[in-house]
Write an enzyme that holds these catalytic residues in place. Structure first.
Site, PDB file in Angstrom:
ATOM      1  N   GLN A 118      -9.844  -4.149  -3.556  1.00 49.88           N
ATOM      2  CA  GLN A 118     -11.164  -3.690  -3.118  1.00 49.88           C
ATOM      3  C   GLN A 118     -12.203  -3.976  -4.207  1.00 49.88           C
ATOM      4  OE1 GLN A 118     -11.989  -1.919  -0.073  1.00 49.88           O
ATOM      5  NE2 GLN A 118     -14.023  -2.446  -0.788  1.00 49.88           N
ATOM      6  N   CYS A 178     -16.295   1.312   0.690  1.00 50.65           N
ATOM      7  CA  CYS A 178     -15.106   0.492   0.943  1.00 50.65           C
ATOM      8  C   CYS A 178     -14.704   0.521   2.414  1.00 50.65           C
ATOM      9  CB  CYS A 178     -13.947   0.992   0.082  1.00 50.65           C
ATOM     10  SG  CYS A 178     -13.610   2.756   0.294  1.00 50.65           S
ATOM     11  N   ASP A 185     -17.279   6.843  -1.193  1.00 53.31           N
ATOM     12  CA  ASP A 185     -16.005   6.748  -0.456  1.00 53.31           C
ATOM     13  C   ASP A 185     -15.735   8.134   0.120  1.00 53.31           C
ATOM     14  OD1 ASP A 185     -13.486   5.994   0.486  1.00 53.31           O
ATOM     15  OD2 ASP A 185     -12.519   6.049  -1.479  1.00 53.31           O
ATOM     16  N   ARG A 195       0.873  -1.184   0.000  1.00 51.16           N
ATOM     17  CA  ARG A 195       0.000   0.000   0.000  1.00 51.16           C
ATOM     18  C   ARG A 195       0.903   1.225   0.000  1.00 51.16           C
ATOM     19  NH1 ARG A 195      -5.324   1.255   3.506  1.00 51.16           N
ATOM     20  NH2 ARG A 195      -6.056  -0.148   1.862  1.00 51.16           N
ATOM     21  N   ARG A 211     -13.523  -9.067   1.318  1.00 52.74           N
ATOM     22  CA  ARG A 211     -12.104  -8.761   1.089  1.00 52.74           C
ATOM     23  C   ARG A 211     -11.263 -10.010   1.375  1.00 52.74           C
ATOM     24  NH1 ARG A 211     -10.199  -3.574   1.289  1.00 52.74           N
ATOM     25  NH2 ARG A 211      -8.338  -4.590   0.470  1.00 52.74           N
ATOM     26  N   HIS A 270      -7.248   0.674  -6.469  1.00 53.16           N
ATOM     27  CA  HIS A 270      -7.432  -0.209  -5.303  1.00 53.16           C
ATOM     28  C   HIS A 270      -8.051  -1.516  -5.830  1.00 53.16           C
ATOM     29  CE1 HIS A 270      -7.644  -1.524  -1.309  1.00 53.16           C
ATOM     30  NE2 HIS A 270      -8.526  -0.673  -0.781  1.00 53.16           N
TER      31      HIS A 270
HETATM   32  N1   CP Z   1     -11.218  -0.500   2.366  1.00 55.74           N
HETATM   33  C1   CP Z   1      -9.923  -0.559   2.788  1.00 55.74           C
HETATM   34  O1   CP Z   1      -8.984  -0.727   1.980  1.00 55.74           O
HETATM   35  O2   CP Z   1      -9.790  -0.422   4.115  1.00 55.74           O
HETATM   36  P1   CP Z   1      -8.408  -0.192   4.894  1.00 55.74           P
HETATM   37  O3   CP Z   1      -7.920   1.175   4.498  1.00 55.74           O
HETATM   38  O4   CP Z   1      -8.764  -0.305   6.327  1.00 55.74           O
HETATM   39  O5   CP Z   1      -7.433  -1.242   4.450  1.00 55.74           O
HETATM   40  N1  NVA Z   2      -9.953   6.529  -1.228  1.00 54.52           N
HETATM   41  C1  NVA Z   2      -9.562   6.099   0.087  1.00 54.52           C
HETATM   42  C2  NVA Z   2      -9.789   4.638   0.221  1.00 54.52           C
HETATM   43  C3  NVA Z   2      -9.441   4.046   1.553  1.00 54.52           C
HETATM   44  C4  NVA Z   2      -9.679   2.574   1.615  1.00 54.52           C
HETATM   45  C5  NVA Z   2      -8.113   6.459   0.330  1.00 54.52           C
HETATM   46  O1  NVA Z   2      -7.304   6.306  -0.587  1.00 54.52           O
HETATM   47  O2  NVA Z   2      -7.781   6.928   1.417  1.00 54.52           O
END
Ligand code: CP
Ligand code: NVA
Length: 314
Positions: free
Chosen positions: A141, A273, A233, A111, A301, A138
Site C-alpha cells: 500500500q 487506502c 484509514d 495477508r 496498487r 502494509h
Molecule cells: N487497501 C487495501 O489493501 O484494500 P483491500 O483490503 O481491499 O486489499
Molecule cells: N488498517 C486496515 C487496512 C485495510 C486495507 C486493516 O488492517 O484492516
C-alpha cells in the site's frame, strides 16, 4: 528467464523478501518509483516479462484491492497466480506450508493477522515472501501511496504528509516509506493509539538519514496544518472489530471532514487506502471532493505491484 526491462532500470535487487518496508533499501524504493512510472506508461513492454512465473496468494483476511491487483499484476506480466483463503497454517505447521509453496510457485504473497506469520514464512521459504498486510505493516500500500503523491506533486522531497487516525499498519508503512523519499510525516492520533515505539524508532533513524521530520501529535488540526497530503484509514482494523464501539468514541475528534481539510494547504490531496467507512473516519463530502485521490491510489496498487514483482521475481 530473460526479463525485458529497459537497461536504465536494471538494478540488482538485494531484497529477498518484503516482510516489512525496511526490507527495501532507499535505492530500491527510488528504483521502484521509476519502474512503476515505466510500467504504468508502457504496460505492453512488460507483457511477457514474467512469463512462466507463478505466485501463491494467501489471504487470512478479506481483500478487494490487494488480491485483485496482485492477480492482475502477475497475469498482465505474463505469469499467473493460485489463491488460498483462510488460516494459513491450520492443518499443518507454517514451515511445511512454506516448503510446499516454494516448490510450486516463484513467490508467495500473504495477508495475515500476525506479522510473525510473514516472518516465519520468509524464514522457511526459498522464494520471495511479500507482505500483503499484517497487523503491523502494509508495505505494498505504501509503495502505491508514495507513487501517487509523487504523481500529484511531481516530486516528494519537501512535502508534508499527515496521517490522521490510528497508528496502524497503514500508518506505519506510510511513515517508513514517505520519510525516506524526503517527506515530513505527521501522525495525528488520540493518546494511546500511537505506533509501536520500535517502529517509530526505525522511522526516526530513516528520517535522520533523509533529513526529514517525524512528529506525533494528539490534535488533528495541528497535525494537518501545512500538509500536502491528508491520509486516513478505518478506526478499527480487521481483527479489531470488538473494539469498534470504543474506538468510534475515542477517534471522533479525528474525523477527516471538510473543516479539517480546510486547515491543510489549499492544494492538499485527500488519501485513503480503502475500504473507507464514510461518516466515521472520513465524510462522504471529502471522499467525493476534487481533493480526493483515493481511486488513483487504488489504481496505482496495480502498477506499483507490477514493479515490485518485476524486481523480486525476475
Ligand atoms: N487497501 C487495501 O489493501 O484494500 P483491500 O483490503 O481491499 O486489499
Ligand atoms: N488498517 C486496515 C487496512 C485495510 C486495507 C486493516 O488492517 O484492516
Amino acid at each position: 528467464m530473460a526479463v525485458t526491462l529497459p537497461a536504465e532500470l536494471m538494478w540488482k535487487a538485494t531484497a529477498q523478501d518484503l516482510r516489512k518496508d525496511l526490507d527495501l533499501s532507499n535505492e530500491e524504493v527510488c528504483s521502484l518509483m521509476e519502474l512503476t512510472e515505466q510500467v504504468k506508461a508502457h504496460p505492453s513492454r512488460f507483457a511477457r516479462s514474467l512469463a512462466g512465473r507463478y505466485l501463491s496468494l494467501l489471504f487470512e483476511k478479506p481483500s478487494l484491492r490487494t488480491r485483485l491487483t496482485f492477480e492482475l499484476a502477475i497475469k498482465q506480466l505474463g505469469g499467473d497466480a493460485v489463491v488460498s483463503t483462510g488460516p494459513v497454517a491450520e492443518r499443518e505447521p507454517l514451515k511445511d506450508v512454506a516448503r510446499n509453496l516454494d516448490r510450486w510457485t516463484q513467490g508467495i504473497v500473504a495477508r495475515v493477522f500476525q506479522q510473525e506469520t510473514i516472518d516465519e514464512m520468509a524464514r522457511w521459504s526459498s522464494v520471495p515472501v511479500i507482505n500483503a498486510l499484517s497487523d503491523l505493516y502494509h508495505p505494498c500500500q505504501a509503495l502505491a501511496d508514495v507513487f501517487t503523491i509523487r504523481e500529484q506533486f511531481g516530486e516528494t522531497r519537501g512535502l508534508k504528509v499527515t496521517f490522521v487516525g490510528d497508528g496502524n499498519n497503514v500508518a506505519n508503512s506510510l511513515m517508513l516509506t514517505a520519510t525516506r523519499l524526503g517527506m515530513d510525516f505527521t501522525l495525528g492520533c488520540p493518546a494511546g493509539y500511537e505506533p509501536r515505539p520500535e517502529i517509530v524508532s526505525d522511522a526516526m533513524a530513516l528520517a535522520a538519514v533523509a533529513g526529514t521530520h517525524i512528529e506525533i501529535v494528539h490534535d488533528a488540526a495541528k497535525a494537518v496544518a501545512g500538509a500536502h497530503a491528508v491520509y486516513t484509514d478505518v478506526w478499527a482494523s480487521m481483527g479489531q472489530e470488538r473494539e469498534a464501539d470504543q474506538r468510534r468514541q475515542n477517534f471522533l475528534p479525528f474525523q477527516v471532514n471538510e473543516a479539517l481539510m480546510a486547515k491543510a494547504r489549499p492544494d492538499a490531496v485527500f488519501m485513503h487506502c480503502l475500504p473507507a467507512k464514510r461518516g466515521q473516519e472520513v465524510t462522504d463530502g471529502v471522499m467525493e471532493s476534487g481533493q480526493s485521490v483515493v481511486f488513483d491510489q487504488a489504481e496505482n496498487r496495480l502498477h506499483a505491484q507490477k514493479a515490485l514483482l518485476l524486481m523480486m521475481l525476475s
